[in-house]
Design a protein around this motif. Structure first.
Motif, short mmCIF file in Angstrom:
data_model
loop_
_atom_site.label_atom_id
_atom_site.label_comp_id
_atom_site.label_asym_id
_atom_site.label_seq_id
_atom_site.Cartn_x
_atom_site.Cartn_y
_atom_site.Cartn_z
N PHE A 345 0.85 -1.19 0.00
CA PHE A 345 0.00 0.00 0.00
C PHE A 345 0.89 1.24 0.00
CE2 PHE A 345 -4.08 -1.83 2.17
CZ PHE A 345 -4.25 -2.66 1.06
N ILE A 346 0.49 2.25 -0.77
CA ILE A 346 1.18 3.54 -0.76
C ILE A 346 0.16 4.59 -0.36
CG2 ILE A 346 2.45 5.24 -2.13
CD1 ILE A 346 3.34 2.96 -3.96
N VAL A 347 0.49 5.35 0.67
CA VAL A 347 -0.41 6.38 1.17
C VAL A 347 0.26 7.73 1.06
CG1 VAL A 347 -1.52 4.74 2.73
CG2 VAL A 347 0.39 6.13 3.56
N GLY A 348 -0.54 8.77 1.24
CA GLY A 348 0.00 10.14 1.16
C GLY A 348 -1.05 11.09 0.64
N GLY A 349 -0.83 12.37 0.92
CA GLY A 349 -1.79 13.39 0.50
C GLY A 349 -1.72 13.67 -0.98
N ASN A 350 -2.68 14.45 -1.45
CA ASN A 350 -2.69 14.86 -2.85
C ASN A 350 -1.46 15.71 -3.14
OD1 ASN A 350 -5.16 13.59 -3.28
ND2 ASN A 350 -6.34 15.42 -2.75
N GLY A 351 -0.84 15.41 -4.29
CA GLY A 351 0.34 16.18 -4.69
C GLY A 351 1.62 15.73 -4.01
N SER A 352 1.57 14.62 -3.30
CA SER A 352 2.77 14.15 -2.60
C SER A 352 3.71 13.38 -3.52
CB SER A 352 2.38 13.26 -1.41
OG SER A 352 1.64 12.13 -1.86
N GLY A 353 3.23 12.97 -4.73
CA GLY A 353 4.10 12.29 -5.68
C GLY A 353 3.76 10.83 -5.92
N LYS A 354 2.61 10.37 -5.40
CA LYS A 354 2.25 8.96 -5.52
C LYS A 354 2.09 8.53 -6.97
CE LYS A 354 -1.52 9.22 -3.10
NZ LYS A 354 -1.55 10.70 -3.00
N SER A 355 1.32 9.30 -7.75
CA SER A 355 1.09 8.94 -9.15
C SER A 355 2.38 9.01 -9.98
CB SER A 355 0.02 9.87 -9.77
OG SER A 355 -1.23 9.66 -9.14
N THR A 356 3.24 9.96 -9.64
CA THR A 356 4.54 10.05 -10.33
C THR A 356 5.37 8.82 -10.03
OG1 THR A 356 4.51 12.47 -10.19
CG2 THR A 356 6.65 11.42 -10.58
N GLU A 513 5.38 11.80 1.11
CA GLU A 513 5.13 13.09 1.71
C GLU A 513 6.15 14.09 1.17
OE1 GLU A 513 3.90 14.72 6.13
OE2 GLU A 513 5.29 13.04 5.96
N TYR A 514 5.62 15.07 0.40
CA TYR A 514 6.47 16.09 -0.25
C TYR A 514 7.59 15.45 -1.07
CZ TYR A 514 4.10 19.05 3.15
OH TYR A 514 3.15 19.69 3.89
N GLY A 515 7.25 14.36 -1.75
CA GLY A 515 8.20 13.72 -2.64
C GLY A 515 9.12 12.72 -1.95
N LYS A 516 9.02 12.62 -0.63
CA LYS A 516 9.85 11.68 0.12
C LYS A 516 9.07 10.38 0.34
CE LYS A 516 13.08 14.74 0.37
NZ LYS A 516 14.27 14.61 -0.51
N PHE A 517 9.82 9.27 0.36
CA PHE A 517 9.20 7.94 0.40
C PHE A 517 9.78 7.16 1.58
CE2 PHE A 517 8.84 3.49 -1.09
CZ PHE A 517 7.50 3.47 -1.47
N ASN A 518 8.91 6.82 2.53
CA ASN A 518 9.38 6.10 3.71
C ASN A 518 8.36 5.04 4.11
OD1 ASN A 518 11.83 7.75 4.50
ND2 ASN A 518 10.26 9.35 4.46
N GLU A 519 8.87 3.99 4.77
CA GLU A 519 7.97 2.95 5.26
C GLU A 519 7.08 3.52 6.36
OE1 GLU A 519 8.01 -1.73 6.70
OE2 GLU A 519 9.87 -0.74 6.07
N PHE A 520 5.81 3.13 6.32
CA PHE A 520 4.82 3.67 7.25
C PHE A 520 4.43 2.59 8.24
CE2 PHE A 520 0.31 4.51 8.30
CZ PHE A 520 0.42 5.78 8.83
N LYS A 521 4.50 2.94 9.50
CA LYS A 521 4.11 2.00 10.55
C LYS A 521 2.72 2.35 11.05
CE LYS A 521 8.15 -0.03 10.54
NZ LYS A 521 8.30 -1.42 10.06
N VAL A 522 1.86 1.33 11.06
CA VAL A 522 0.48 1.54 11.52
C VAL A 522 0.45 1.76 13.02
CG1 VAL A 522 -1.85 0.59 11.61
CG2 VAL A 522 -0.37 0.11 9.65
#
Length: 522
Positions: A345-356, A513-522
């Protein structure tokens, strides 16, 4: 054929003039009727044949140009396609090719008229050399004016064509955002009154100015031709008394060539427009050819990566730049390994770079720095096609094809089973390789896109906010039933999502988040 047609037309003039003089002398020969008929038939048949051959030739050229450009287009990179824009491609492949197609017969007719004038001038030379010399001088003055201003006209036509492209781009906004502008009067007013009308006004003014200039040069040339006739009647006899005895033949000859001369001169405008169209198409083709990733020729793509173990993104970086070369937004560096059969799963706000990121992962964008590798083998121009074949993707701005293009051996029972599974059996059907109805809600269209993707049977499935437009029941079905089913089939799933209540369905979660990609812990 064009040359013979022009010669026959000029010969017809000579036969008519000769026959007229014989009738006046009361020495008319009935054989002249047969000669006139034969010459007339030659003219009609050869001109008809020339027009047909020209049409076949022109349409063949247009077909070949379109085929080449479209072939380069579908092999060009996504970034280049997005930079070109739909409007420019559409304008070139429709308006410019039609310009070439429609101009071909007019150009052929203009050439035939020029040939006619050439042979008519030879005939005029036999009648009187003084008349020939004055005719050539005045015709040369009229035509040279067109040639002198030809480059200016081509520039004006080119600028008009560029404005038409801008107009179509703006029109795309009207058609693409039709629902939105119906709900927002100020937006509709700004788009129509300020943007669209402004471009349309500039286009109208440019075309009006261009047409006025073309008309001026054409009228100037025509005025010279009629001035030639007046000169031949009122001036030449004063300069050369020998003209008087042939004036009855010279005058109708000049009258006879005025219309073909006008047609020949008018052809310059047609040639200018066709030249601009050819230039535009040539520029587009060269640009696409230069930026096509790989070769435009059809190749057989081997499924060499189907048994992969992991996809690696190593120090991946990508940035968007404005026209001045200034960086607007960037993502990375990204380092991640995606194992086969895992659910990410990839999460993040709009414009964070997910689609890119999805475009980079699937090989649609090429990174500025870093690499994409599969089992340690770097993805390059040599193997990018094989790599892309791994992915079945439903983008957030997906396009739903009516037919299952590229899917071999489709079994109807499988399609109907999936339609039932996606609760679409009462909404659309499947017949002759195509879905029968596409006018569905966004959620239903996404489910139809899911059916098409599943039938492609790709090893890596990527869903960009697929569940966002589904009702709660189908959203639940996606996470609780479809994702486990994909996992059991050994498929790798990468889903962009905001549904935190289903985060437990993922093997790993990453946050953009703002183009940065990190593992997310629930």
């Amino acid at each position: 054929m064009t040359a013979i047609s022009g010669l026959a037309n000029a010969a017809l003039l000579a036969v008519i003039n000769y026959s007229t003089s014989k009738i006046v002398e009361h020495s008319y020969n009935t054989q002249l009727i047969l000669i006139a008929i034969i010459v007339y038939l030659i003219y009609v048949l050869t001109k008809s044949r020339a027009q047909k051959l020209t049409a076949v030739f022109a349409e063949t050229v247009v077909y070949n140009v379109r085929e080449r450009i479209v072939k380069y287009l579908i092999n060009t990179e996504l970034q280049e396609f997005e930079e070109l824009g739909h409007a420019q491609i559409y304008t070139r492949l429709t308006k410019d090719t039609n310009e070439i197609s429609s101009s071909s017969s007019l150009i052929a007719n203009g050439i035939q008229s020029a040939v006619l004038v050439f042979f008519a001038l030879i005939y005029l030379g036999f009648l009187n050399t003084t008349a020939l010399f004055i005719t050539i001088v005045m015709v040369a003055i009229a035509i040279s004016n067109y040639f002198i201003n030809s480059n200016k006209i081509k520039k004006e036509i080119g600028e008009a064509t560029d404005l038409e492209t801008v107009y179509f781009e703006t029109l795309n906004e009207v058609t693409g955002g039709f629902k939105e502008i119906k709900l927002h009067q100020e937006k509709k007013k700004n788009l129509f009154d300020i943007k669209l009308q402004s471009v349309a006004k500039k286009l109208k003014e440019k075309k009006t100015i261009t047409s006025a200039k073309i008309s001026f040069y054409f009228v100037f040339a025509q005025a010279f031709f009629y001035a030639l006739l007046c000169t031949m009647v009122f001036v030449v006899p004063v300069l050369d008394g020998s003209v008087l005895k042939d004036l009855a033949k010279i005058t109708p000859t000049i009258l006879f060539i005025i219309i073909p001369l006008s047609e020949a001169v008018a052809t310059f405008d047609v040639v200018n427009r066709a030249t601009v169209a050819v230039f535009n198409l040539d520029q587009l083709e060269e640009r696409l050819k230069k930026n096509a990733f790989g070769h435009a020729e059809d190749i057989v793509v081997n499924e060499v990566f189907n048994d992969f173990k992991a996809i690696q993104l190593n120090h991946l970086h990508f940035a968007y730049y404005d026209h001045a070369g200034k960086e607007q937004f960037a993502i990375g560096p990204i380092d991640v390994e995606i194992n086969k059969g895992s659910t990410i799963f990839i999460v993040g706000g709009n414009g964070s770079g997910k689609s890119t990121l999805v475009r980079l992962l699937t090989g649609l964008y090429q990174p500025d720095n870093g690499t994409v590798s599969i089992d340690g083998e770097q993805i390059t121009e040599d193997n990018i096609r094989e790599y892309r074949e791994l992915f079945g993707v439903i983008f957030s701005d997906f396009f739903l094809f009516s037919e299952l293009y590229g899917v071999k051996d489709v079994k109807e029972k499988n399609v109907f089973r999936l339609l039932k599974q996606m609760e679409l059996s009462d909404k659309t059907g499947y017949k002759d390789g195509a879905f029968t109805h596409l006018n569905l809600s966004t959620g239903q269209r996404k489910r139809l896109a899911m059916i098409a993707t599943l039938l492609e049977d790709k090893n890596v499935l990527v869903f960009d906010e697929w569940a966002a437009d589904q009702d709660p029941e189908f959203r639940k079905y996606f996470y609780n039933d479809l994702l486990p089913e994909f996992k059991s089939q050994g498929k790798t799933v990468i889903a962009i999502t905001h549904d935190d209540q289903y985060f437990n369905k993922a093997d790993k979660i990453y946050k953009m988040e703002y183009g940065k990609f990190n593992e997310f812990k629930v």
